[in-house]
Design a protein around this motif. Structure first.
Motif, short mmCIF file in Angstrom:
data_model
loop_
_atom_site.label_atom_id
_atom_site.label_comp_id
_atom_site.label_asym_id
_atom_site.label_seq_id
_atom_site.Cartn_x
_atom_site.Cartn_y
_atom_site.Cartn_z
N SER A 83 0.83 -1.20 0.00
CA SER A 83 0.00 0.00 0.00
C SER A 83 0.86 1.25 0.00
CB SER A 83 -0.91 0.01 1.23
OG SER A 83 -1.65 1.21 1.29
N ALA A 84 0.32 2.30 -0.60
CA ALA A 84 0.99 3.60 -0.56
C ALA A 84 0.64 4.32 0.73
CB ALA A 84 0.58 4.45 -1.76
N TYR A 85 -0.26 3.75 1.49
CA TYR A 85 -0.74 4.39 2.72
C TYR A 85 -0.11 3.75 3.95
CZ TYR A 85 -4.16 6.15 -0.58
OH TYR A 85 -4.75 6.75 -1.64
N LYS A 86 0.15 4.57 4.94
CA LYS A 86 0.79 4.07 6.15
C LYS A 86 -0.13 4.17 7.36
CE LYS A 86 5.48 5.15 4.62
NZ LYS A 86 6.76 5.80 4.96
N GLU A 87 -1.45 4.40 7.11
CA GLU A 87 -2.38 4.53 8.22
C GLU A 87 -2.38 3.27 9.08
OE1 GLU A 87 -3.81 7.53 5.31
OE2 GLU A 87 -3.10 5.47 5.21
N VAL A 88 -2.47 3.48 10.37
CA VAL A 88 -2.42 2.38 11.33
C VAL A 88 -3.58 1.42 11.13
CG1 VAL A 88 -2.53 1.79 13.79
CG2 VAL A 88 -1.16 3.73 13.04
N ASP A 89 -4.78 1.94 10.74
CA ASP A 89 -5.94 1.06 10.64
C ASP A 89 -5.77 0.02 9.55
OD1 ASP A 89 -6.06 3.03 8.73
OD2 ASP A 89 -8.25 3.19 8.75
N TYR A 90 -5.12 0.39 8.43
CA TYR A 90 -4.84 -0.58 7.38
C TYR A 90 -3.90 -1.67 7.91
CZ TYR A 90 -6.92 2.07 3.53
OH TYR A 90 -7.78 2.70 2.68
N PHE A 91 -2.88 -1.25 8.61
CA PHE A 91 -1.90 -2.20 9.15
C PHE A 91 -2.57 -3.15 10.14
CE2 PHE A 91 1.30 -3.29 12.40
CZ PHE A 91 2.19 -3.98 11.61
N LEU A 92 -3.38 -2.59 11.03
CA LEU A 92 -4.03 -3.42 12.06
C LEU A 92 -5.03 -4.39 11.43
CD1 LEU A 92 -4.62 -0.82 14.91
CD2 LEU A 92 -2.84 -2.57 14.77
N LYS A 93 -5.77 -3.93 10.41
CA LYS A 93 -6.71 -4.80 9.72
C LYS A 93 -5.97 -5.95 9.05
CE LYS A 93 -10.61 -6.09 7.74
NZ LYS A 93 -11.65 -6.80 8.51
N SER A 94 -4.81 -5.65 8.47
CA SER A 94 -4.00 -6.69 7.83
C SER A 94 -3.54 -7.72 8.85
CB SER A 94 -2.78 -6.07 7.13
OG SER A 94 -3.18 -5.16 6.13
N ILE A 95 -3.14 -7.24 10.02
CA ILE A 95 -2.72 -8.15 11.09
C ILE A 95 -3.87 -9.06 11.49
CG2 ILE A 95 -1.95 -8.28 13.49
CD1 ILE A 95 0.24 -7.36 11.61
N ASP A 96 -5.07 -8.46 11.62
CA ASP A 96 -6.25 -9.24 12.00
C ASP A 96 -6.54 -10.35 10.99
OD1 ASP A 96 -6.63 -7.75 14.26
OD2 ASP A 96 -8.14 -6.42 13.36
N LEU A 97 -6.25 -10.09 9.71
CA LEU A 97 -6.51 -11.08 8.67
C LEU A 97 -5.42 -12.14 8.57
CD1 LEU A 97 -7.85 -8.71 5.84
CD2 LEU A 97 -9.17 -10.37 7.16
N GLY A 98 -4.37 -11.98 9.34
CA GLY A 98 -3.32 -12.98 9.37
C GLY A 98 -2.41 -12.96 8.16
N ILE A 99 -2.10 -11.74 7.68
CA ILE A 99 -1.21 -11.65 6.52
C ILE A 99 0.24 -11.93 6.94
CG2 ILE A 99 -2.70 -9.97 5.38
CD1 ILE A 99 -0.30 -7.96 6.00
N TYR A 100 1.05 -12.28 5.93
CA TYR A 100 2.46 -12.60 6.20
C TYR A 100 3.29 -11.34 6.40
CZ TYR A 100 7.15 -14.45 5.48
OH TYR A 100 8.48 -14.79 5.63
N SER A 101 3.03 -10.31 5.56
CA SER A 101 3.83 -9.08 5.65
C SER A 101 3.03 -7.92 5.06
CB SER A 101 5.14 -9.25 4.88
OG SER A 101 5.96 -8.11 5.02
N PHE A 102 3.36 -6.70 5.52
CA PHE A 102 2.73 -5.47 5.05
C PHE A 102 3.85 -4.57 4.54
CE2 PHE A 102 1.08 -1.20 5.49
CZ PHE A 102 -0.26 -1.31 5.16
N LEU A 103 3.82 -4.23 3.24
CA LEU A 103 4.86 -3.42 2.64
C LEU A 103 4.28 -2.11 2.12
CD1 LEU A 103 6.69 -6.19 0.55
CD2 LEU A 103 7.41 -5.25 2.76
N THR A 104 4.98 -0.99 2.35
CA THR A 104 4.48 0.30 1.88
C THR A 104 5.27 0.78 0.67
OG1 THR A 104 5.93 1.41 3.49
CG2 THR A 104 3.66 1.00 4.15
N LYS A 105 4.53 1.49 -0.20
CA LYS A 105 5.14 2.10 -1.39
C LYS A 105 5.48 3.56 -1.08
CE LYS A 105 1.50 0.98 -3.88
NZ LYS A 105 0.57 0.81 -5.02
N PRO A 106 6.59 4.08 -1.65
CA PRO A 106 7.56 3.41 -2.52
C PRO A 106 8.36 2.36 -1.74
CG PRO A 106 8.35 5.58 -1.96
CD PRO A 106 6.95 5.50 -1.43
#
Length: 230
Positions: A83-106
């Motif tokens: 994602s190009a966004y670094k908002e905490v809610d996106y990151f936390l939602k990703s954690i809740d879904l059990g993703i392997y990693s969260f990478l920000t653009k660029p």
């Protein structure tokens, strides 16, 4: 011999999609690229992938909604969110879904490389170990008792919830008859289910399994899945 790996890449920015495809071809033998969540999910339903990488901001449907659908279908699916966004809610939602990693653009190129090395090493280690949850029913036909995924000739078959339950109990009792009452109780939570309703469900599952005499019916005994287990 190195285990081959497949990737489903979802990014609506055409140029970035192409750049990532070129970069990731060093890590994956097969890459399917999509520009929308709808196209990606349609591909996911007919193919299996070792890794899914998706952007969050996609046309029509949020990337995290796609991840949620994929995780519901296959809880063990490895997913990386970008994602190009670094908002905490996106990151936390990703954690809740059990993703392997969260990478920000660029992207930080070294972080991207390190993440891919770590992820692909983990995937190859998993593939090199026998999967006790995967049951081979017939040549080209397998069912994962953990994820409830049915594959026929390497193509994942779309199963309804009731079809998943029916196949699960038949595989669990493979090569032995399961009485109609037991099937009804497991699938409908009722001992009284019209026989024609059960027959219709069995027919749909037979069609998806696709091999001769995959499910046998014997009056007063119930249904039996014939399988060459391995």
């Amino acid at each position: 011999m190195r285990e081959s790996l497949s990737l489903l890449l979802i990014e609506d920015d055409v140029s970035l999609n192409e750049e990532l495809g070129i970069f990731l071809s060093d890590f994956f033998d097969t890459i399917d690229s999509c520009g929308s969540a709808e196209e990606a999910y349609a591909k996911y339903l007919t193919s299996s992938y070792d890794l899914v990488i998706t952007d969050i901001q996609l046309p029509n449907q949020n990337g995290l909604s796609l991840v949620e659908k994929i995780k519901k279908k296959n809880p063990s699916q490895m997913v990386i969110v970008i994602s190009a966004y670094k908002e905490v809610d996106y990151f936390l939602k990703s954690i809740d879904l059990g993703i392997y990693s969260f990478l920000t653009k660029p992207f930080d190129s070294q972080l991207l490389i390190n993440t891919m090395i770590k992820a692909t090493n983990q995937l190859r280690n998993q593939k090199s170990k026998p999967d006790s949850s995967l049951v081979y029913l017939h040549e080209g036909v397998s069912f994962d008792m953990k994820t409830k995924a049915l594959h026929v000739n390497e193509m994942q078959q779309e199963l309804t919830t009731k079809e998943e339950l029916l196949l699960y109990i038949l595989v669990k009792n493979a090569n032995t008859f399961v009485r109609n009452e037991q099937l009804a109780q497991t699938i409908w939570q009722s001992d009284e289910v019209n026989n024609s309703t059960l027959r219709a469900l069995v027919k749909r599952l037979r069609d998806k399994l696709g091999y001769d005499e995959c499910i046998i019916n014997l009056k007063n005994r119930g249904y039996k899945l014939t399988a060459h287990l391995s």
